[in-house]
Write an enzyme that holds these catalytic residues in place. Structure first.
Site, short mmCIF file in Angstrom:
data_model
loop_
_atom_site.label_atom_id
_atom_site.label_comp_id
_atom_site.label_asym_id
_atom_site.label_seq_id
_atom_site.Cartn_x
_atom_site.Cartn_y
_atom_site.Cartn_z
N ASP A 92 0.82 -1.21 0.00
CA ASP A 92 0.00 0.00 0.00
C ASP A 92 0.86 1.26 0.00
O ASP A 92 0.46 2.32 0.46
CB ASP A 92 -0.97 0.01 1.19
CG ASP A 92 -0.25 -0.11 2.52
OD1 ASP A 92 1.00 -0.24 2.50
OD2 ASP A 92 -0.91 -0.07 3.56
N HIS A 124 23.79 6.46 -19.51
CA HIS A 124 22.70 6.49 -18.51
C HIS A 124 23.03 5.58 -17.33
O HIS A 124 22.15 4.90 -16.79
CB HIS A 124 21.37 6.08 -19.16
CG HIS A 124 20.81 7.15 -20.05
ND1 HIS A 124 19.76 6.96 -20.90
CD2 HIS A 124 21.15 8.45 -20.21
CE1 HIS A 124 19.49 8.07 -21.56
NE2 HIS A 124 20.33 8.99 -21.16
N ASP A 131 26.38 13.60 -13.53
CA ASP A 131 25.27 14.29 -14.22
C ASP A 131 24.12 14.27 -13.22
O ASP A 131 23.50 13.23 -12.99
CB ASP A 131 24.93 13.52 -15.50
CG ASP A 131 23.83 14.20 -16.31
OD1 ASP A 131 23.11 15.06 -15.76
OD2 ASP A 131 23.70 13.86 -17.50
N ASP A 165 19.87 20.69 -14.82
CA ASP A 165 20.49 19.49 -15.40
C ASP A 165 21.96 19.83 -15.63
O ASP A 165 22.29 20.52 -16.60
CB ASP A 165 19.76 19.16 -16.72
CG ASP A 165 20.28 17.91 -17.39
OD1 ASP A 165 21.10 17.19 -16.78
OD2 ASP A 165 19.87 17.65 -18.54
N HIS A 179 25.87 11.46 -28.72
CA HIS A 179 24.56 12.07 -28.41
C HIS A 179 24.49 13.50 -28.92
O HIS A 179 25.49 14.07 -29.37
CB HIS A 179 24.25 11.99 -26.91
CG HIS A 179 25.25 12.66 -26.01
ND1 HIS A 179 25.31 14.02 -25.83
CD2 HIS A 179 26.24 12.15 -25.22
CE1 HIS A 179 26.26 14.31 -24.97
NE2 HIS A 179 26.86 13.20 -24.59
N HIS A 226 19.08 19.83 -25.07
CA HIS A 226 17.62 19.64 -25.15
C HIS A 226 16.98 20.80 -24.41
O HIS A 226 17.62 21.50 -23.63
CB HIS A 226 17.23 18.30 -24.52
CG HIS A 226 17.83 18.06 -23.16
ND1 HIS A 226 17.29 18.59 -22.01
CD2 HIS A 226 18.96 17.40 -22.76
CE1 HIS A 226 18.05 18.24 -20.98
NE2 HIS A 226 19.08 17.53 -21.40
N HIS A 264 13.87 16.84 -19.79
CA HIS A 264 13.83 16.91 -21.26
C HIS A 264 12.50 17.56 -21.58
O HIS A 264 11.48 16.89 -21.71
CB HIS A 264 13.94 15.52 -21.89
CG HIS A 264 15.32 14.94 -21.76
ND1 HIS A 264 15.70 13.76 -22.33
CD2 HIS A 264 16.43 15.38 -21.12
CE1 HIS A 264 16.97 13.50 -22.05
NE2 HIS A 264 17.43 14.47 -21.31
N GLU A 293 25.69 20.35 -23.64
CA GLU A 293 26.34 19.26 -22.92
C GLU A 293 27.20 18.35 -23.80
O GLU A 293 26.93 17.15 -23.93
CB GLU A 293 25.29 18.42 -22.19
CG GLU A 293 24.08 18.01 -23.04
CD GLU A 293 23.09 17.17 -22.24
OE1 GLU A 293 23.51 16.15 -21.70
OE2 GLU A 293 21.91 17.55 -22.17
N TYR A 353 33.70 10.15 -24.82
CA TYR A 353 33.64 8.93 -24.03
C TYR A 353 34.59 7.91 -24.66
O TYR A 353 34.28 7.32 -25.69
CB TYR A 353 32.20 8.40 -24.01
CG TYR A 353 31.22 9.51 -23.65
CD1 TYR A 353 30.99 9.86 -22.32
CD2 TYR A 353 30.57 10.25 -24.66
CE1 TYR A 353 30.13 10.91 -22.00
CE2 TYR A 353 29.71 11.28 -24.33
CZ TYR A 353 29.50 11.62 -23.00
OH TYR A 353 28.66 12.66 -22.69
N ARG A 377 31.90 14.76 -19.70
CA ARG A 377 30.81 15.58 -20.23
C ARG A 377 30.75 16.84 -19.36
O ARG A 377 31.00 16.77 -18.15
CB ARG A 377 29.47 14.83 -20.17
CG ARG A 377 28.28 15.67 -20.62
CD ARG A 377 27.01 14.85 -20.96
NE ARG A 377 26.41 14.16 -19.85
CZ ARG A 377 26.51 12.86 -19.63
NH1 ARG A 377 27.21 12.08 -20.45
NH2 ARG A 377 25.92 12.29 -18.58
N GLU A 426 28.05 19.97 -18.76
CA GLU A 426 26.68 20.36 -19.11
C GLU A 426 26.23 21.57 -18.30
O GLU A 426 26.32 21.57 -17.07
CB GLU A 426 25.73 19.19 -18.82
CG GLU A 426 24.27 19.54 -19.05
CD GLU A 426 23.34 18.33 -18.91
OE1 GLU A 426 23.68 17.39 -18.17
OE2 GLU A 426 22.26 18.36 -19.54
N1 GLY Z 1 20.55 14.21 -17.41
C1 GLY Z 1 20.04 13.81 -18.65
C2 GLY Z 1 20.58 14.63 -19.74
O1 GLY Z 1 21.60 15.25 -19.58
O2 GLY Z 1 19.99 14.73 -20.77
MN MN Z 2 20.84 17.13 -20.28
MN MN Z 3 22.31 15.81 -17.68
#
Ligand code: GLY
Ligand code: MN
Ligand code: MN
Length: 435
Positions: A37, A240, A257, A268, A347, A351, A358, A381, A385, A402, A404
């Site tokens: 519950d 991730h 991150d 972020d 990547h 975003h 996101h 960002e 890698y 990275r 960001e």
């Molecule tokens: N933390 C997820 C991204 O950087 O998009």
């Molecule tokens: Mn991000």
């Molecule tokens: Mn991020």
């Protein structure tokens, strides 16, 4: 803290877009069981929150210009004294009317009985068509109920339209108050990043740094905007990675991150630093390439530039850097054309950011990248890698970097909301070596 007046202004703006003859119906989030519950921590649907500031489960917001009850309506759970004993204060219908500036709020239990009446006579029904099958079905049932009551045929709405795009387009442009929330969110996350840099030493585990991060956020009434990624050594190359359970070794780089959510708005931020507080020559070389690529990308965050301009700039600098460090061979043109960089940078460079990490909003319109405009907020960002399983020379393997930041587009150029998180080599080494 965003005031009820601003939420109301947004609702009025949306009604204007939809037109007087429409009805907008927006369902919020329910509670979800985690096990037994015990529920997951509740968070309202971002669109419903954006239009109301209301954070209680089982709500349906209805904007119905000129209805007998007023324009701004809400169905929600009634404040239940027994529930309040167990779970604490709730606004309920009274609170929605008194505190949130709605014309009327009704017990959610009455929705099936009331909605057909509110819908009949409207030309257009606008809702998040296709996003929640069960709710789509509810709308159909309410439509059917209008028919079955044999009201005059012309009173049955004829158009069903999605309202999502209109809301998401509004959410793309942040107000001053939203920017203040996002700045606060970025400040908190920056402090948490500093705390992790200061706490880090070889021999700790990745989760030890996660504990520092959560500590800093929790004592500031914030929490994470997504599960933090804390990867040391080769784990930094897993985009991730959230296990965060490995020992941090001397000589590792640590990629973190981690962002905060404050007053529903996300930050972020990614920072990467040497576990022992001192960049090796090689780590510094690679780091400077990523940092320069981030500077070059941020410089492209200008009103009138298209969405892809920061990415193009980042890729160019990263590619040249990979050639200079002899991680890649060939010419710059070849590396760009054949996307040879993609084995180390796979990547996109950012975003939208807002209520969601996101965030919603178009990236393209009619096959063209969208142009950046004042008060949009995006992340920048770039990263590299160099995982163990790549073709790189061995000496570079096991480093993931990275960097960001969260950037507001302004007429005067890019404004870095996350500027308080240190990122130059000197700043990082100095913070990590303060006694
Ligand atoms: N933390 C997820 C991204 O950087 O998009
Ligand atoms: Mn991000
Ligand atoms: Mn991020």
């Amino acid at each position: 803290m965003i005031k009820p007046k601003e939420f109301k202004k947004r609702r009025n703006q949306l009604m204007k877009i939809a037109g007087d003859n429409s009805i907008i119906i927006l369902n919020g989030r329910s509670e979800y069981l985690r096990n037994g519950d015990v529920h997951y921590a509740y968070r309202q649907d971002s669109d419903l929150y954006y239009l109301s500031g209301f954070n209680e489960p089982d709500a349906v917001l209805v904007l119905c210009p000129g209805s007998e009850f007023g324009d701004h309506l809400m169905f929600c759970r009634e404040a239940d004294p027994m529930k309040i004993i167990w779970d604490g204060p709730m606004l309920g219908t009274q609170g929605v009317e008194n505190d949130l500036g709605f014309d009327a709020a009704f017990d959610i239990k009455n929705i099936d009985q009331m909605m057909p009446k509110l819908m009949q006579g409207r030309e257009k029904i606008m809702f998040k068509l296709g996003e929640d099958v069960a709710f789509d079905q509810k709308i159909s049932l309410w439509m059917k109920s209008i028919e079955s009551r044999k009201w005059h045929k012309s009173t049955v709405p004829e158009e069903l339209m999605s309202i999502s795009h209109a809301i998401h387009d509004m959410r793309l442009y942040k107000s001053n108050e939203e920017i203040k929330c996002m700045k606060k969110s970025a400040d908190l996350a920056s402090r948490a990043h500093i705390r992790m840099m200061q706490a880090c030493q070889p021999g700790l585990y990745e989760y030890d740094l996660q504990a520092e991060f959560l500590h800093e956020l929790t004592k500031n009434q914030s929490h994470h905007s997504y599960p933090p990624i804390i990867g040391s050594g080769d784990n930094a190359c897993i985009l991730h990675y959230i296990n965060n359970n490995q020992p941090i070794k001397d000589g590792d780089m640590v990629l973190i991150d981690a962002g905060a959510e404050f007053d529903f708005y996300a930050s972020d931020i990614t920072r990467t630093f040497p576990a022992n507080g001192q960049f090796s020559a090689r780590q510094k070389d690679l780091y400077q390439v990523v940092l320069q690529s981030q500077y070059d990308a941020i410089a492209q965050v200008q009103v009138g530039n298209h969405w892809h301009a920061p990415h193009d700039a980042a890729v160019k600098t990263l590619s040249q850097g990979l050639l200079d460090l002899k991680i890649l061979k060939g010419s710059l043109d070849q590396v760009l054309e054949e996307k040879l960089y993609a084995q180390y940078y796979m990547h996109m460079t950012g975003h939208w950011l807002g209520l969601d990490v996101h965030d919603c909003g178009d990236y393209r319109v009619d096959d063209l990248w969208i142009e950046l405009e004042e008060n949009m907020v995006l992340t920048v960002e770039p990263g590299l890698y160099i995982a163990q399983n790549t073709q790189a020379p061995d000496a570079w393997k096991g480093i993931g970097i990275r960097i960001e930041d969260d950037i507001q587009v302004t007429k005067k150029g890019p404004k870095i909301l996350s500027e308080k998180a240190p990122k130059t080599v000197d700043e990082i080494e100095s913070i990590m070596n303060q006694s």
